[in-house]
Design an enzyme around this catalytic site. Structure first.
Site, short mmCIF file in Angstrom:
data_model
loop_
_atom_site.label_atom_id
_atom_site.label_comp_id
_atom_site.label_asym_id
_atom_site.label_seq_id
_atom_site.Cartn_x
_atom_site.Cartn_y
_atom_site.Cartn_z
N GLU A 1 -4.95 2.32 3.09
CA GLU A 1 -4.97 1.04 3.81
C GLU A 1 -4.96 1.27 5.31
O GLU A 1 -5.57 0.50 6.06
CB GLU A 1 -3.76 0.20 3.39
CG GLU A 1 -3.79 -1.24 3.87
CD GLU A 1 -3.20 -1.44 5.28
OE1 GLU A 1 -3.38 -2.53 5.84
OE2 GLU A 1 -2.58 -0.49 5.80
N GLU A 2 -4.28 2.33 5.74
CA GLU A 2 -4.16 2.58 7.18
C GLU A 2 -5.48 3.05 7.81
O GLU A 2 -5.59 3.13 9.03
CB GLU A 2 -3.07 3.62 7.44
CG GLU A 2 -1.66 3.17 7.03
CD GLU A 2 -1.10 2.05 7.89
OE1 GLU A 2 -1.81 1.59 8.81
OE2 GLU A 2 0.04 1.62 7.64
N HIS B 1 0.83 -1.21 0.00
CA HIS B 1 0.00 0.00 0.00
C HIS B 1 0.86 1.26 0.00
O HIS B 1 1.97 1.28 0.52
CB HIS B 1 -1.00 0.00 1.15
CG HIS B 1 -0.42 0.00 2.53
ND1 HIS B 1 -0.02 1.15 3.18
CD2 HIS B 1 -0.21 -1.01 3.41
CE1 HIS B 1 0.42 0.84 4.40
NE2 HIS B 1 0.32 -0.47 4.56
N ASP C 1 0.09 4.39 1.33
CA ASP C 1 -0.03 5.37 2.41
C ASP C 1 0.75 4.98 3.66
O ASP C 1 1.05 3.80 3.89
CB ASP C 1 -1.49 5.60 2.78
CG ASP C 1 -2.21 4.32 3.21
OD1 ASP C 1 -2.06 3.30 2.50
OD2 ASP C 1 -2.92 4.34 4.23
N HIS D 1 4.42 2.34 12.97
CA HIS D 1 3.46 3.28 13.55
C HIS D 1 4.08 4.10 14.67
O HIS D 1 3.40 4.49 15.61
CB HIS D 1 2.19 2.56 14.03
CG HIS D 1 1.36 2.01 12.91
ND1 HIS D 1 0.03 1.68 13.05
CD2 HIS D 1 1.66 1.72 11.61
CE1 HIS D 1 -0.45 1.22 11.90
NE2 HIS D 1 0.54 1.24 11.01
N ASP E 1 3.16 -6.84 4.07
CA ASP E 1 2.64 -5.80 4.94
C ASP E 1 2.52 -6.22 6.40
O ASP E 1 1.47 -6.07 7.01
CB ASP E 1 1.27 -5.33 4.43
CG ASP E 1 0.77 -4.08 5.13
OD1 ASP E 1 1.60 -3.36 5.74
OD2 ASP E 1 -0.44 -3.81 5.08
N ASP F 1 6.56 0.92 6.48
CA ASP F 1 5.19 0.40 6.40
C ASP F 1 4.41 1.32 5.46
O ASP F 1 3.94 2.37 5.87
CB ASP F 1 4.56 0.39 7.79
CG ASP F 1 3.14 -0.11 7.81
OD1 ASP F 1 2.68 -0.66 6.80
OD2 ASP F 1 2.46 0.08 8.85
#
Length: 370
Positions: free
Chosen positions: A140-141, A76, A78, A345, A164, A107
């Site tokens: 996606e997030e 992904h 984002d 994150h 991922d 990520d």
């Protein structure tokens, strides 16, 4: 052969783009250009318009010369905030990190860079290969918001690898949870907090009592629940008339997921009723759990690829959702793979050059296997 320096530079270039959810246009345009240079046919859906973003999901296909079914590779675009103004730095320990002000974006740009390098390596060597399909998603997030608007008819592959999750290469996710999001809007009654508090009904107090009654955190081996945000009220001399609480629950078991959400709703409803308040509940199943068959081709191929590379193979359950939760509901058997990112994150996010290179090699190996 995997070219490590090219891979590093590609990864660093990608992390240089600002790509919070719904704002992936710039990085998507760059990747689309790269894919077309590599010979892919590329298309984009209308997910951006559907979700209020500036870019849709990207699909790409590279014809193969081997009479094998296509294999789908996914990542992904984002990154979670803070992700604007990212600056990737290579440490003396050969680990890539941000400058500490933002996330790194490994990520999931480590997965995307690994996919691009694996395909380039095969092309450099002039090797025969199977048809290759790509699915690069947006937002996606935001609980898989982009892929929830995907158009599966643009894909023909029935087997996929989704790059991922965190950890050194060699980890494959066999089970992943479903997710239910909850929003509680509690309505009480305003009153002067000093002169007539007994005439008011505090929405904040009702919310607090509802939360206190809930089972939260690790419920069991399959289920978790969490309160994300509490907001409401105003000045301290006013009994709070409104309060909003956002929450979630996840479970590897759909029945347990529904039961946990039911219990959280019941706790808030009972607490509100006991105080003379009311509550409005928004409940949304964002995605559903899945379990892979250990004998499925995607698992067998992954195990074989790890053996070929002498990578320790780990098959585990996961705690987070991914685009695979959507793909499996469209009849695509996918497996989520770790791609070297660590401490995701957070502004401490990092990836070692060794893991990044091993992931690219693993993707290349997967493409080589029947």
């Amino acid at each position: 052969m995997i070219q490590k320096e090219r891979l590093i530079q590609q990864f660093i270039e990608l992390t240089g783009y600002d790509a919070p959810p719904k704002s992936e246009r710039a990085i998507a345009d760059r990747v689309i250009a790269l894919l077309r240079q590599m010979g892919f046919t590329v298309s984009e859906d209308d997910a951006g318009a559907a979700i209020g973003g500036d870019c849709g999901n990207v699909y790409a296909r590279l014809p193969g010369s081997l009479d094998l079914p296509p294999l789908l590779l996914c990542a992904h675009f984002d990154s979670v905030e803070p992700c604007r103004g990212k600056v990737a730095k290579i440490g003396s320990d050969n680990v890539i990190r941000s400058d500490g002000r933002t996330v790194l974006g490994a990520d999931d740009l480590s997965g995307m860079a690994a996919i691009l390098e694996a395909v380039r390596s095969i092309q450099d060597d002039g090797r025969a290969h199977r048809p290759i399909e790509l699915f690069f998603s947006v937002a996606e997030e935001l609980h898989l918001l982009g892929s929830s608007h995907m158009e599966p008819g643009r894909l023909t592959a029935k087997e996929a690898y989704i790059l991922d999750t965190d950890g050194a290469p060699g980890l494959g996710i066999m089970r992943a949870p479903g997710h239910i999001g909850l929003v509680f809007d509690i309505h009480g009654k305003a009153s002067h907090a000093g002169m007539a508090p007994e005439k008011g009904v505090s929405a904040i107090t009702a919310a607090a009592k509802g939360i206190a009654a809930m089972r939260l955190g690790r419920i069991d081996d399959e289920t978790t629940a969490n309160i994300g945000r509490i907001e409401g009220g105003g000045e301290t001399n006013v009994v709070a008339e409104t309060c909003r609480v956002t929450a979630e629950c996840r479970s590897l078991n759909q029945n347990a997921l529904n039961a946990q959400a039911d219990d959280m709703c019941s706790c808030m409803e009972q607490a509100a009723a006991a105080m003379g308040a009311t509550v409005e509940i928004q409940r949304q199943t964002r995605y559903y759990p899945y379990t892979l068959d250990v004998n499925s081709p995607v698992v067998a191929r992954f195990i074989k690829a790890c053996e070929t590379m002498d990578l320790p193979c780990r098959l585990q359950s996961g705690g987070g959702g991914s685009d695979n939760n959507v793909l499996v509901r469209h009849g695509i058997m996918g497996m989520v793979l770790s791609c070297g990112m660590m401490q995701i994150h957070s502004c401490r996010e990092e990836i070692s050059i060794c893991d990044l290179a091993n992931m690219a090699k693993l993707v290349e190996t997967l493409l080589d296997l029947p």
